[in-house]
Design an enzyme around this catalytic site. Structure first.
Site, PDB file in Angstrom:
ATOM      1  N   GLU A 173      19.022  14.713 -60.008  1.00 18.01           N
ATOM      2  CA  GLU A 173      19.096  16.069 -60.589  1.00 18.01           C
ATOM      3  C   GLU A 173      18.587  16.105 -62.043  1.00 18.01           C
ATOM      4  OE1 GLU A 173      23.044  17.669 -59.965  1.00 18.01           O
ATOM      5  OE2 GLU A 173      22.702  17.856 -57.816  1.00 18.01           O
ATOM      6  N   GLU A 292      22.248  15.818 -50.994  1.00 12.16           N
ATOM      7  CA  GLU A 292      23.582  16.324 -51.345  1.00 12.16           C
ATOM      8  C   GLU A 292      23.736  17.689 -50.690  1.00 12.16           C
ATOM      9  OE1 GLU A 292      25.106  16.180 -55.353  1.00 12.16           O
ATOM     10  OE2 GLU A 292      23.905  14.388 -55.807  1.00 12.16           O
TER      11      GLU A 292
HETATM   12  O1  AHR Z   1      28.427  15.393 -55.647  1.00 10.09           O
HETATM   13  C1  AHR Z   1      28.944  15.759 -56.903  1.00 10.09           C
HETATM   14  C2  AHR Z   1      27.870  15.968 -57.967  1.00 10.09           C
HETATM   15  O2  AHR Z   1      27.101  17.087 -57.602  1.00 10.09           O
HETATM   16  C3  AHR Z   1      26.837  14.872 -58.104  1.00 10.09           C
HETATM   17  O3  AHR Z   1      27.249  13.871 -58.982  1.00 10.09           O
HETATM   18  C4  AHR Z   1      25.660  15.592 -58.666  1.00 10.09           C
HETATM   19  O4  AHR Z   1      24.440  14.992 -58.318  1.00 10.09           O
HETATM   20  C5  AHR Z   1      25.798  17.013 -58.145  1.00 10.09           C
HETATM   21  O5  AHR Z   1      25.648  17.953 -59.129  1.00 10.09           O
END
Ligand code: AHR
Length: 504
Positions: A173, A292
Site C-alpha cells: 500500500e 487483502e
Molecule cells: O489488514 C490490515 C491492514 O489493512 C494492513 O496492514 C494494511 O495493508 C491494510 O491497510
C-alpha cells in the site's frame, strides 16, 4: 417471494479454479502472530511455539497461500531481526501498529509453520524504509541453495534446503499516507521496477506483485495503477488490489451488495492494466493479486492502534466479531473472486487469526470459528475444475450506495474429472426469499449431493468460543433436481452452496 433463473452450461468457461484464490494473510499485527498462530504456553504448541489447534483450523479452512509479514508492518520491518537464536533477537518498535515486536517469530519460524500447515508462503519486502538491497538479501536468504553469505546463514540457522518462495509482494500500500515511506506513483513505480529487475537476476521465475491502490476510494485510484505499471510492466506479473467492506449507518442493503463494488474494482484495474499494455505494446497480461479483502469495521474503537507511551506486545487490535450478514458478504466476495478467475490469479483474505479473522484464539486456551469461516471453508473445499460463466436473470433491489443491484448473485464450477457441479449463490435481499430455478443445460443426470445454506432470522447473530456451531450452514431441503433443473428456496440475507453430482 422473488424468483430468479440461472443457466449453467459446461461450454461457458471463464477459467480454472485457482487454489491461490483461497489465500490468507498473517501480519505482525495485534494477536495475529503472538497468541494467534504462536503461543509457546499453549498445550498444543510445537517446538517453535506454534499452536497445533490453529494449524488444524487453518487446514480445515482450506487456506492455500499465506501472505507474510505485512501489511503496514512490513514497511518498517528489518527481516534480519527475526533470524538466529531467539534469545539474541532485538525487541523493536512497530510504528505501523504502535506496538513492540519481540521478534520471536521471523522468516525461518514462519517457513516452518507454513510447511507444517501445508500452505504456500507469499512474502512481502519492505519498500518503505528500505530498498533494493534488503529485498535482494532476503531473497538470497530464502531462495539461494547455498555458498553465499545469506544462504549459508540460513543453513546455519537450520534450513539446509532453500525455501523457494515463488510469490513476492513489492512493498505494501505504498500510495497510503499512513504507510511508512509512502511514495508518489512515479517514485514507487521506479523503485518497484528496479527491485523487481534485480530480484529476477537472482531468480527469473519469481512471481512479483506490484502495489496497486490501497483501495478503490483513494483519490489517485486508476492513475496510480497506470503510472506504476507504465514503469514496471515488464518486470512484474501481478498488481495488487485491497478492499474492505462493512455495514455503515445500518445500511444493510448496500452492505449485502458489496460484491458489486468488488466486481467493478477488478474490472477497473484490469482495464487500466490493459490500457498500459496497449500503450506500451506489451504482449503479456498483468493479473490481479487481490491480496487483502474482507469485512472490516474500520471505524470501530478496536481498529485504532494504541498511542502515547504504551507500546504493547500483541495488543488486542482489529478483533472484529462477525455476524451472519458478514458471512453472507464474505461468501459473495468469494463468488466475485471466482467469477474473475481469468484475471484474479491470487487472493488473500485479511487476515487469518484474531485480526479481522475467521479463526479466533484465547491466549493459552480455546480456538474457535467465526461466521466467516464457513463460506470460505466450503468454497475452498468444493469449488473445483473450471469456473463457469452463468446467465443470471434476477429481480433487482434498490441500494443507497450502488443503486439497483440484482438480488441474486451466483457462480458455478464444474469438475470434468468427478462430474461435480457446484453452485454458489447469495440472496442479497434484506426481506424476501428468492426461488431459484437453475437450468442445468448441457449436463445430464445430475442429483443433489449436498445443499447447505447459511442464514438466520437474526442476521446479527455471532459465534462465540462457547458456541461456534449454531451459525454454521444447515442443510437446505428445498434444493431438488427435476427434469434437468435445480430448484431451491434461498432465505433473505443468505449464502448457499449446492453440490450436484452424477446420479449413482
Ligand atoms: O489488514 C490490515 C491492514 O489493512 C494492513 O496492514 C494494511 O495493508 C491494510 O491497510
Amino acid at each position: 417471494m422473488l424468483s430468479a433463473s440461472v443457466t449453467v452450461d459446461p461450454a461457458f468457461v471463464v477459467g480454472p479454479v485457482r487454489r491461490r484464490t483461497f489465500g490468507s494473510f498473517v501480519e505482525h499485527l495485534g494477536r495475529s502472530v503472538y497468541t494467534g498462530i504462536h503461543d509457546p504456553e499453549h498445550p498444543t504448541a510445537d517446538a517453535d511455539g506454534f499452536r497445533g489447534d490453529v494449524v488444524e483450523l487453518t487446514r480445515e479452512l482450506g487456506v492455500s497461500t499465506v501472505r507474510y509479514p505485512g501489511g503496514n508492518f512490513v514497511s518498517g520491518y528489518r527481516w534480519e531481526d527475526g533470524i538466529g537464536p531467539v534469545e539474541d533477537r532485538p525487541r523493536r518498535l512497530d510504528l505501523a501498529w504502535h506496538s513492540t515486536d519481540p521478534n520471536l517469530v521471523g522468516v525461518d519460524e514462519f517457513m516452518r509453520w507454513a510447511e507444517r500447515t501445508g500452505v504456500e508462503p507469499m512474502m512481502a519486502v519492505n519498500l518503505g524504509t528500505r530498498g533494493v538491497q534488503e529485498a535482494l538479501d532476503l531473497l538470497e536468504y530464502c531462495n539461494v541453495p547455498g555458498g553465499t553469505a545469506w544462504s549459508d546463514l540460513r543453513r546455519a540457522n537450520g534450513a539446509e534446503e532453500p525455501y523457494r518462495v515463488s510469490m513476492w509482494c513489492l512493498g505494501n500500500e505504498m500510495d497510503g499516507p499512513w504507510q511508512i515511506g509512502a511514495k508518489t506513483a512515479a517514485e514507487y513505480g521506479r523503485l518497484a521496477a528496479e527491485t523487481a529487475r534485480a530480484m529476477r537476476m537472482i531468480d527469473p521465475d519469481l512471481e512479483l506483485v506490484v502495489c496497486g491502490s490501497s483501495n478503490s476510494g483513494m483519490p489517485t485510484f486508476g492513475a496510480w495503477e497506470h503510472t506504476v505499471l507504465t514503469e514496471a510492466y515488464e518486470h512484474v506479473d501481478h498488481v495488487s488490489a485491497h478492499a474492505y467492506y462493512y455495514e455503515e449507518d445500518g445500511d444493510l442493503a448496500s452492505f449485502l451488495a458489496s460484491a458489486v463494488d468488488m466486481d467493478h474494482f477488478v474490472d477497473s484495474v484490469a482495464a487500466t492494466a490493459d490500457a498500459v499494455r496497449a500503450a506500451g505494446k506489451h504482449t503479456k497480461r498483468i493479473h490481479i493479486s487481490f491480496d487483502e479483502w474482507n469485512v472490516w469495521y474500520q471505524k470501530r474503537a478496536e481498529s485504532r492502534p494504541p498511542s502515547g507511551d504504551d507500546w504493547p506486545v500483541a495488543p488486542v487490535l482489529l478483533e472484529d466479531r462477525y455476524n451472519v450478514a458478514d458471512a453472507v458478504v464474505v461468501g459473495n466476495l468469494l463468488i466475485s473472486l471466482l467469477r474473475h478467475t481469468d484475471r484474479v490469479h491470487a487472493a488473500s483474505q485479511a487476515q487469518l487469526v484474531n485480526v479481522i479473522a475467521p479463526i479466533m484464539t484465547e491466549p493459552g486456551g480455546r480456538s474457535w470459528k467465526q461466521t466467516i469461516f464457513h463460506p470460505f471453508a466450503l468454497t475452498s473445499r468444493h469449488a473445483a475444475g473450471e469456473v463457469l460463466r452463468l446467465a443470471i436473470d434476477a429481480p433487482t433491489t434498490d441500494t443507497a450506495r450502488f443503486g439497483e443491484v440484482p438480488v441474486l448473485d451466483a457462480v458455478a464450477t464444474h469438475d470434468a474429472g468427478t462430474g461435480e457441479v457446484v453452485v454458489l449463490a447469495t440472496n442479497r435481499s434484506v426481506t424476501d426469499e428468492v426461488t431459484l430455478d437453475v437450468d442445468l443445460r448441457g449436463f445430464e443426470g445430475l442429483r443433489v449431493v449436498e445443499a447447505l445454506t447459511l442464514s438466520n432470522p437474526d442476521h446479527t447473530w455471532t459465534a462465540t468460543a462457547d458456541d461456534d456451531s449454531s451459525v454454521a450452514p444447515r442443510p437446505n431441503a428445498t434444493a431438488q433436481v427435476a427434469d434437468g433443473r435445480l430448484g431451491a428456496v434461498l432465505p433473505p440475507v443468505s449464502w448457499s452452496i449446492v453440490r450436484l453430482g452424477p446420479a449413482a
